[in-house]
Design an enzyme around this catalytic site. Structure first.
Site, PDB file in Angstrom:
ATOM      1  N   CYS A  12       0.888  -1.174   0.000  1.00  0.00           N
ATOM      2  CA  CYS A  12       0.000   0.000   0.000  1.00  0.00           C
ATOM      3  C   CYS A  12       0.915   1.209   0.000  1.00  0.00           C
ATOM      4  O   CYS A  12       2.110   1.104   0.271  1.00  0.00           O
ATOM      5  CB  CYS A  12      -0.877   0.036   1.242  1.00  0.00           C
ATOM      6  SG  CYS A  12      -2.406  -0.875   1.093  1.00  0.00           S
ATOM      7  N   CYS A  88      -3.920  -1.025  -2.722  1.00  0.00           N
ATOM      8  CA  CYS A  88      -4.519   0.283  -2.973  1.00  0.00           C
ATOM      9  C   CYS A  88      -4.235   0.688  -4.413  1.00  0.00           C
ATOM     10  O   CYS A  88      -3.207   0.314  -4.988  1.00  0.00           O
ATOM     11  CB  CYS A  88      -4.035   1.328  -1.979  1.00  0.00           C
ATOM     12  SG  CYS A  88      -2.313   1.793  -2.091  1.00  0.00           S
ATOM     13  N   CYS A  96       6.847   0.116  -9.636  1.00  0.00           N
ATOM     14  CA  CYS A  96       7.408  -0.671  -8.542  1.00  0.00           C
ATOM     15  C   CYS A  96       8.870  -0.988  -8.816  1.00  0.00           C
ATOM     16  O   CYS A  96       9.288  -1.038  -9.971  1.00  0.00           O
ATOM     17  CB  CYS A  96       6.636  -1.983  -8.390  1.00  0.00           C
ATOM     18  SG  CYS A  96       4.946  -1.761  -7.817  1.00  0.00           S
TER      19      CYS A  96
END
Length: 176
Positions: A12, A88, A96
């Site tokens: 998240c 989320c 990422c």
């Protein structure tokens, strides 16, 4: 020699509620097959007291839980990840890091209980709903026949788990 657990990372943005609860739930439901971690792209640095209180009431050990930056799982010495789940929408949309182990990924988006304002009862309900949704999804995940699924089929199942909506509360089931 015992098999190593499969490492799962829950992400998240703030790593203060949903991902923390998911880490605790999987470490209980998935033991010894899975080992869970959580992190955030912009960690809050602390866990929401409501998340900790809920986990304690459900007899989870919370002493080792901490809000951490996701870079801790991308560098040298990081555990090799098998699965990475974003919880989320904001974290899912971010670029990422490259995760060790080339894990399978899926988005299991859900409402943020930390964003709920209002009465203590409304906030507590938001955390209870998030917990229930996470528990349901993680329970499904831990019962997948991983050894029997080809990678494409497994990815489809992981994506389907992310589409599972909240199960009715126990009170809703008894009122029917």
């Amino acid at each position: 020699m015992a098999e190593q657990p499969l490492n799962v990372l829950f992400l998240c943005t703030g790593n203060s509620a949903r991902s923390i609860m998911a880490e605790a739930i999987l470490n209980r439901l998935g033991r010894p097959k899975f080992r869970a971690f959580s992190a955030g792209s912009q960690p809050a640095g602390e866990i929401r007291p409501q998340a900790l209180d809920l986990l304690r009431r459900k007899n989870y050990v919370v002493d080792d839980l901490a809000s951490k930056d996701w870079s801790a799982f991308a560098g040298e010495g990081a555990p090799e990840l098998t699965f990475v789940f974003t919880l989320c929408d904001r974290a899912a949309a971010e670029s990422c890091p490259v995760w060790p182990g080339q894990p399978m990924t899926a988005h299991w988006g859900m409402p943020d209980p930390a964003a709920v304002t209002g009465t203590d009862a409304a906030v507590a309900l938001a955390y209870a709903d998030a917990y229930r949704m996470l528990h349901q999804r993680i329970d499904i995940f831990t019962n997948l026949p991983l050894a029997d699924l080809e990678p494409v089929a497994l990815q489809q199942r992981l994506d389907e788990i992310g589409a599972v909506r909240n199960a009715p509360a126990a009170r809703e089931l008894t009122d029917a």
